[in-house]
Scaffold this motif. Structure first.
Motif, PDB file in Angstrom:
ATOM      1  N   ASN A  47       0.859  -1.182   0.000  1.00 36.77           N
ATOM      2  CA  ASN A  47       0.000   0.000   0.000  1.00 36.77           C
ATOM      3  C   ASN A  47       0.897   1.234   0.000  1.00 36.77           C
ATOM      4  OD1 ASN A  47      -1.564   2.276   1.583  1.00 36.77           O
ATOM      5  ND2 ASN A  47      -3.122   0.898   0.746  1.00 36.77           N
ATOM      6  N   GLU A  48       0.480   2.255  -0.720  1.00 37.37           N
ATOM      7  CA  GLU A  48       1.300   3.470  -0.833  1.00 37.37           C
ATOM      8  C   GLU A  48       1.478   4.171   0.508  1.00 37.37           C
ATOM      9  OE1 GLU A  48      -0.615   2.844  -4.874  1.00 37.37           O
ATOM     10  OE2 GLU A  48      -1.318   2.836  -2.784  1.00 37.37           O
ATOM     11  N   GLN A  49       0.513   4.015   1.395  1.00 34.62           N
ATOM     12  CA  GLN A  49       0.639   4.669   2.694  1.00 34.62           C
ATOM     13  C   GLN A  49       1.849   4.132   3.457  1.00 34.62           C
ATOM     14  OE1 GLN A  49      -2.007   4.361   6.529  1.00 34.62           O
ATOM     15  NE2 GLN A  49      -2.959   5.837   5.154  1.00 34.62           N
ATOM     16  N   ALA A  50       2.043   2.816   3.444  1.00 31.92           N
ATOM     17  CA  ALA A  50       3.218   2.235   4.091  1.00 31.92           C
ATOM     18  C   ALA A  50       4.493   2.705   3.405  1.00 31.92           C
ATOM     19  CB  ALA A  50       3.131   0.710   4.062  1.00 31.92           C
ATOM     20  N   ALA A  51       4.461   2.809   2.079  1.00 38.65           N
ATOM     21  CA  ALA A  51       5.640   3.241   1.334  1.00 38.65           C
ATOM     22  C   ALA A  51       6.034   4.674   1.684  1.00 38.65           C
ATOM     23  CB  ALA A  51       5.383   3.117  -0.169  1.00 38.65           C
TER      24      ALA A  51
END
Length: 371
Positions: A47-51
């Motif tokens: 997920n982009e949030q974790a990235a």
């Protein structure tokens, strides 16, 4: 003819980017691939949030912008969580997101989102290059905005036709930004700060996250050990000076903040963590001396002191040490020192009693004490 994704990857490589965080997807997958071809490591997430959170942590720990790429539409909304996070923490972050083709804007294109309008209020800079020849400069401008001054997030919107197209453009070699500019304080201000401490009855040093970001451990430890000044770290200022230091008065934090009359705040915002630098948690008569990389932070919330300075924490503390001579705070005869010691003893005794409670399920105080 040069592939757009390669132009983007070359710009990042020129800026000495070592790692990209993100989630592969059209149209940004090829940016990651072209980066790999140039030796840039790519770390993929689900997920982009974790990235983007990983990129912000990388930026804080390295002192250079963490780079995150995402797809457009939902990917932009996912990375958005990390952008105000980086802004609030003053961490350097560069986000590159794909977007709809420029010739399809306003037509309901695939995952079409006006990311510039969405993110401009939260980023130091949010830009969209108008053509392939502008890509390197826009990426460098965003990287510099994230890196220089008070660190923070910057955003580059990259339309799919610029990423996936091939273009007859000249290779623009960028010079790397090897270090952010650092400033020192005027010598007369340094002398005045030391004079204020030499006449203080209840001096205190507050060590903030900015001191950790500046890697000022050696300089501040030297200042504390040479002067014997009591200090309190903020949660993310812990470890700049070892917790085991005899001058650490964290166990008497409330007493220290309330009774101190001259307070040197090193790289810490006067926000909720420090009760905004205001009464009743702080003395209304306290002289607050801030050292911060951002002029806008000086005097915010707490009472402004004319002794506050803009500068790199490590360099300014080195200046202070150079003006010390053999001066050392003689704490023992003061009521401030006695009150600190009394508060420390009370609070440490309470903590010891909680740590000794051996029940099941185990309490966290007991777990920490065992560890």
């Amino acid at each position: 003819m040069t592939y757009g994704a390669k132009i983007i990857a070359q710009a990042l490589h020129d800026l000495d980017v070592k790692i990209i965080f993100g989630l592969p997807g059209l149209p940004v997958t090829d940016i990651a691939q072209e980066g790999l071809n140039l030796g840039i490591r790519f770390v993929s997430f689900r997920n982009e949030q974790a990235a983007v959170y990983a990129a912000t942590a990388y930026g804080y720990l390295t002192g250079k912008p963490g780079v995150c790429i995402s797809v457009g539409g939902p990917g932009v909304f996912h990375v958005m969580a990390g952008i105000p996070h980086a802004a609030a923490n003053s961490w350097p972050l560069l986000v590159l997101s794909g977007s709809s083709e420029t010739h399809n804007l306003g037509k309901g294109a695939f995952q079409e989102v006006d990311a510039i309008s969405l993110l401009s209020p939260h980023a130091k800079l949010a830009v969209r290059p108008g053509g392939p020849e502008h890509i390197p400069r826009f990426i460098k401008d965003a990287y510099r905005a994230a890196y220089f001054g008070r660190p923070g997030p910057a955003f580059v919107d990259l339309p799919a036709n610029l990423i996936l197209g091939t273009f007859d453009v000249e290779r623009q070699k960028l010079s790397p930004l090897t270090e952010a500019p650092c400033s020192v304080a005027p010598e007369n201000k340094i002398r005045d700060i030391m004079d204020a401490f030499k006449t203080a009855k209840a001096p205190l040093v507050v060590i903030g996250k900015g001191a950790a970001y500046a890697r000022a451990e050696q300089q501040i430890t030297n200042l504390i050990n040479r002067t014997g000044l009591p200090f309190v770290p903020t949660p993310m200022g812990k470890g700049v000076v070892p917790d085991s230091s005899p001058f650490n008065v964290s166990a008497a934090r409330s007493t220290a903040l309330k009774e101190a009359d001259v307070i040197l705040v090193l790289g810490a915002k006067l926000n909720w963590i420090l009760a905004f630098g205001l009464p009743p948690k702080w003395s209304s008569n306290a002289k607050i001396i801030q050292v911060d990389i951002s002029a806008e932070e000086l005097g915010k919330n707490g009472g402004h002191s004319s002794l506050s300075v803009v500068g790199d924490v490590a360099l300014v503390v080195d200046q202070l040490v150079s003006h010390l001579g053999d001066w050392r705070w003689q704490a023992q005869p003061t009521s401030f020192h006695r009150n600190l010691e009394a508060a420390k003893s009370r609070n440490e005794e309470k903590a010891a009693k909680k740590a000794a409670i051996d029940t099941m399920p185990i309490k966290y105080e007991r777990a920490y004490d065992i560890i």
